[in-house]
Design an enzyme around this catalytic site. Structure first.
Site, PDB file in Angstrom:
ATOM      1  N   ALA A  80       0.822  -1.216   0.000  1.00 38.12           N
ATOM      2  CA  ALA A  80       0.000   0.000   0.000  1.00 38.12           C
ATOM      3  C   ALA A  80       0.849   1.255   0.000  1.00 38.12           C
ATOM      4  O   ALA A  80       1.739   1.416   0.837  1.00 38.12           O
ATOM      5  CB  ALA A  80      -0.931   0.019   1.207  1.00 38.12           C
TER       6      ALA A  80
ATOM      7  N   GLY B 296       6.393   1.367   5.763  1.00 37.80           N
ATOM      8  CA  GLY B 296       7.325   0.438   5.126  1.00 37.80           C
ATOM      9  C   GLY B 296       7.396   0.632   3.621  1.00 37.80           C
ATOM     10  O   GLY B 296       8.482   0.631   3.034  1.00 37.80           O
ATOM     11  N   CYS B 297       6.245   0.813   2.998  1.00 37.00           N
ATOM     12  CA  CYS B 297       6.214   0.989   1.536  1.00 37.00           C
ATOM     13  C   CYS B 297       6.862   2.305   1.129  1.00 37.00           C
ATOM     14  O   CYS B 297       7.505   2.387   0.081  1.00 37.00           O
ATOM     15  CB  CYS B 297       4.780   0.890   1.025  1.00 37.00           C
ATOM     16  SG  CYS B 297       4.065  -0.755   1.296  1.00 37.00           S
ATOM     17  N   THR B 298       6.701   3.331   1.962  1.00 37.02           N
ATOM     18  CA  THR B 298       7.356   4.613   1.686  1.00 37.02           C
ATOM     19  C   THR B 298       8.866   4.462   1.784  1.00 37.02           C
ATOM     20  O   THR B 298       9.601   4.932   0.904  1.00 37.02           O
ATOM     21  CB  THR B 298       6.849   5.697   2.659  1.00 37.02           C
ATOM     22  OG1 THR B 298       5.445   5.865   2.449  1.00 37.02           O
ATOM     23  CG2 THR B 298       7.575   7.015   2.447  1.00 37.02           C
TER      24      THR B 298
ATOM     25  N   ALA C  92      10.074   2.552  -1.328  1.00 35.72           N
ATOM     26  CA  ALA C  92      10.008   3.380  -2.538  1.00 35.72           C
ATOM     27  C   ALA C  92      11.108   4.436  -2.533  1.00 35.72           C
ATOM     28  O   ALA C  92      11.747   4.678  -3.565  1.00 35.72           O
ATOM     29  CB  ALA C  92       8.634   4.036  -2.655  1.00 35.72           C
TER      30      ALA C  92
END
Length: 158
Positions: free
Chosen positions: A43, A48-50, A53
């Site tokens: 998401a 974590g995804c930030t 990325a």
């Protein structure tokens, strides 16, 4: 739901045509002739995804210098991906797989463990695809933090 079928080295990478964060459509076929790092994340705009990325963003110049294109894939809508790109200055394409068909084809959607529970969702994964569209590496259950550095080492870039 059972565990997804995982891809292995040498298999043909499933093609896709998906909407991007800019509203255009990106296909794997149009990236032929270049090496591609396709990474699946659960998401946009979560911690974590930030982090993941931003790690790819910060390594993009050296990855591109080594011949790699980076593409992120999640089930988020293109509008959310556009906000993610703008908020965190993401400089590579983010594609939306709303029905999770492509994530499933890559074995990156299905049952997984989360805090001791079995849930169904995106399995954080990275696929290195060669110039002919074949899987070079399929990495499943990768960590959000430190993964890009490990991938760079594994690819001989550090």
């Amino acid at each position: 739901m059972t565990s997804p079928t995982r891809l292995g080295a040498g298999e043909t990478a499933p093609d896709f045509a998906l909407p991007t964060d800019t509203g255009e459509t990106l296909t794997l076929k149009e990236l032929r002739g270049r090496k591609v790092i396709l990474y699946a994340y659960p998401a946009a705009m979560t911690p974590g995804c930030t982090k993941q990325a931003c790690d790819f963003r910060d390594s993009l110049a050296s990855l591109q210098a080594a011949g790699y294109e980076v593409v992120g894939i999640s089930p988020d809508k293109p509008e959310k991906l556009a906000k993610f790109r703008e908020r965190d200055a993401i400089t590579f394409p983010l594609v939306s797989d709303g029905d999770k068909a492509v994530l499933s084809a890559y074995g990156a959607y299905g049952e997984k463990q989360s805090y001791g529970r079995t849930i169904t969702g995106v399995i954080r994964s990275t696929f290195v695809i060669d110039e002919e569209g074949r899987i070079e590496r399929a990495l499943y259950n990768v960590k959000a933090t430190g993964h890009v550095a490990k991938l760079r080492r594994d690819l001989g870039l550090d």
